[in-house]
Design a protein around this motif. Structure first.
Motif, PDB file in Angstrom:
ATOM      1  N   ARG A  81     -42.773  22.533   8.871  1.00 49.32           N
ATOM      2  CA  ARG A  81     -43.731  23.318   8.080  1.00 49.32           C
ATOM      3  C   ARG A  81     -44.990  22.505   7.812  1.00 49.32           C
ATOM      4  NH1 ARG A  81     -45.494  23.728   3.041  1.00 49.32           N
ATOM      5  NH2 ARG A  81     -44.094  22.146   2.258  1.00 49.32           N
ATOM      6  N   LEU A  82     -44.798  21.244   7.451  1.00 50.98           N
ATOM      7  CA  LEU A  82     -45.956  20.383   7.202  1.00 50.98           C
ATOM      8  C   LEU A  82     -46.805  20.242   8.475  1.00 50.98           C
ATOM      9  CD1 LEU A  82     -44.399  17.584   4.942  1.00 50.98           C
ATOM     10  CD2 LEU A  82     -45.968  19.398   4.246  1.00 50.98           C
ATOM     11  N   ALA A  83     -46.112  20.040   9.608  1.00 45.28           N
ATOM     12  CA  ALA A  83     -46.842  19.914  10.880  1.00 45.28           C
ATOM     13  C   ALA A  83     -47.583  21.204  11.205  1.00 45.28           C
ATOM     14  CB  ALA A  83     -45.877  19.538  12.000  1.00 45.28           C
ATOM     15  N   ILE A  84     -46.920  22.328  11.019  1.00 42.81           N
ATOM     16  CA  ILE A  84     -47.549  23.633  11.307  1.00 42.81           C
ATOM     17  C   ILE A  84     -48.697  23.871  10.341  1.00 42.81           C
ATOM     18  CG2 ILE A  84     -47.160  26.124  11.208  1.00 42.81           C
ATOM     19  CD1 ILE A  84     -44.384  25.589  12.431  1.00 42.81           C
ATOM     20  N   ASP A  85     -48.502  23.518   9.055  1.00 43.55           N
ATOM     21  CA  ASP A  85     -49.579  23.677   8.073  1.00 43.55           C
ATOM     22  C   ASP A  85     -50.779  22.821   8.475  1.00 43.55           C
ATOM     23  OD1 ASP A  85     -48.260  25.519   6.539  1.00 43.55           O
ATOM     24  OD2 ASP A  85     -47.637  24.113   4.938  1.00 43.55           O
ATOM     25  N   GLU A  86     -50.485  21.620   8.931  1.00 40.40           N
ATOM     26  CA  GLU A  86     -51.584  20.738   9.344  1.00 40.40           C
ATOM     27  C   GLU A  86     -52.306  21.313  10.551  1.00 40.40           C
ATOM     28  OE1 GLU A  86     -51.964  16.201  10.920  1.00 40.40           O
ATOM     29  OE2 GLU A  86     -50.402  16.627   9.467  1.00 40.40           O
ATOM     30  N   GLU A  87     -51.516  21.792  11.510  1.00 40.15           N
ATOM     31  CA  GLU A  87     -52.110  22.413  12.697  1.00 40.15           C
ATOM     32  C   GLU A  87     -52.932  23.633  12.301  1.00 40.15           C
ATOM     33  OE1 GLU A  87     -49.954  23.436  16.326  1.00 40.15           O
ATOM     34  OE2 GLU A  87     -48.711  21.677  15.925  1.00 40.15           O
ATOM     35  N   HIS A  88     -52.346  24.402  11.388  1.00 42.70           N
ATOM     36  CA  HIS A  88     -53.039  25.617  10.931  1.00 42.70           C
ATOM     37  C   HIS A  88     -54.350  25.241  10.242  1.00 42.70           C
ATOM     38  CE1 HIS A  88     -54.276  29.049   8.784  1.00 42.70           C
ATOM     39  NE2 HIS A  88     -53.096  29.553   8.437  1.00 42.70           N
TER      40      HIS A  88
END
Length: 185
Positions: free
Chosen positions: A154-161
């Motif tokens: 989730r953190l990685a996806i949030d960062e990507e987002h």
């Protein structure tokens, strides 16, 4: 002197002066009276033969004469009762007791077997609970690992987002500038 009467014999005996008299008795007579009194006291206090003889006579009279053979009959009845108990009641009681003890023994064996079964079931349930607890702990640790991985994703996806959003904002801002340049031309 032997042919004399007592009165004449007394008259022919020479008179000897009597010793001192106390209470009207001579010392010899007083001593004899004291000895007689001591003898009576002795017989009353220390000689128990007459009392024991009287009690013995009373005991014999009571048990032999008055009661007759009543005690003998009672003892004979007791002897007959004991013989009857030994011959009849005791064997019956023993047989009944052995029969009942057999039933009680069977009941105890059944109860013992049931308790043994319950113990085995409890041990199996305990083992099962232990295995379930181990599985539960394993699943919990797997779940915690999964949740940590999901958090990292989730953190990685949030960062990507966030990066994608900022790129899009930049792109739209640049497009907006180019449009405003084009519109100003």
């Amino acid at each position: 002197m032997s042919g004399l009467s007592p009165a004449r014999a007394a008259a022919t005996v020479p008179l000897v002066p009597s010793p001192k008299r106390e209470n009207g008795y001579s010392v010899g007579q007083a001593t004899q009276l004291i000895i007689k009194d001591v003898g009576e006291i002795h017989s009353r206090l220390l000689d128990h033969r007459p009392i024991i003889q009287g009690e013995t006579r009373y005991f014999i009279k009571e048990f032999e004469e008055k009661r007759g053979h009543r005690e003998l009959r009672v003892l004979e009845n007791v002897k007959n009762s004991v013989s009857e108990i030994n011959d009849q009641v005791l064997p019956k009681s023993t047989d009944v007791m052995q029969d009942q003890l057999g039933l009680v023994l069977k009941s105890l064996e059944t109860a013992n077997h049931a308790i043994h079964r319950l113990q085995q079931q409890e041990q199996e349930t305990e083992k099962s609970n232990t295995a379930t607890k181990i599985r539960h702990e394993k699943l919990r640790s797997q779940w915690e690992t999964f949740m940590k991985e999901q958090e990292q994703r989730r953190l990685a996806i949030d960062e990507e987002h966030n990066k994608a959003v900022s790129r899009l904002k930049e792109q739209y801002a640049q497009m907006n500038r180019e449009l405003s340049k084009m519109a100003s031309f």
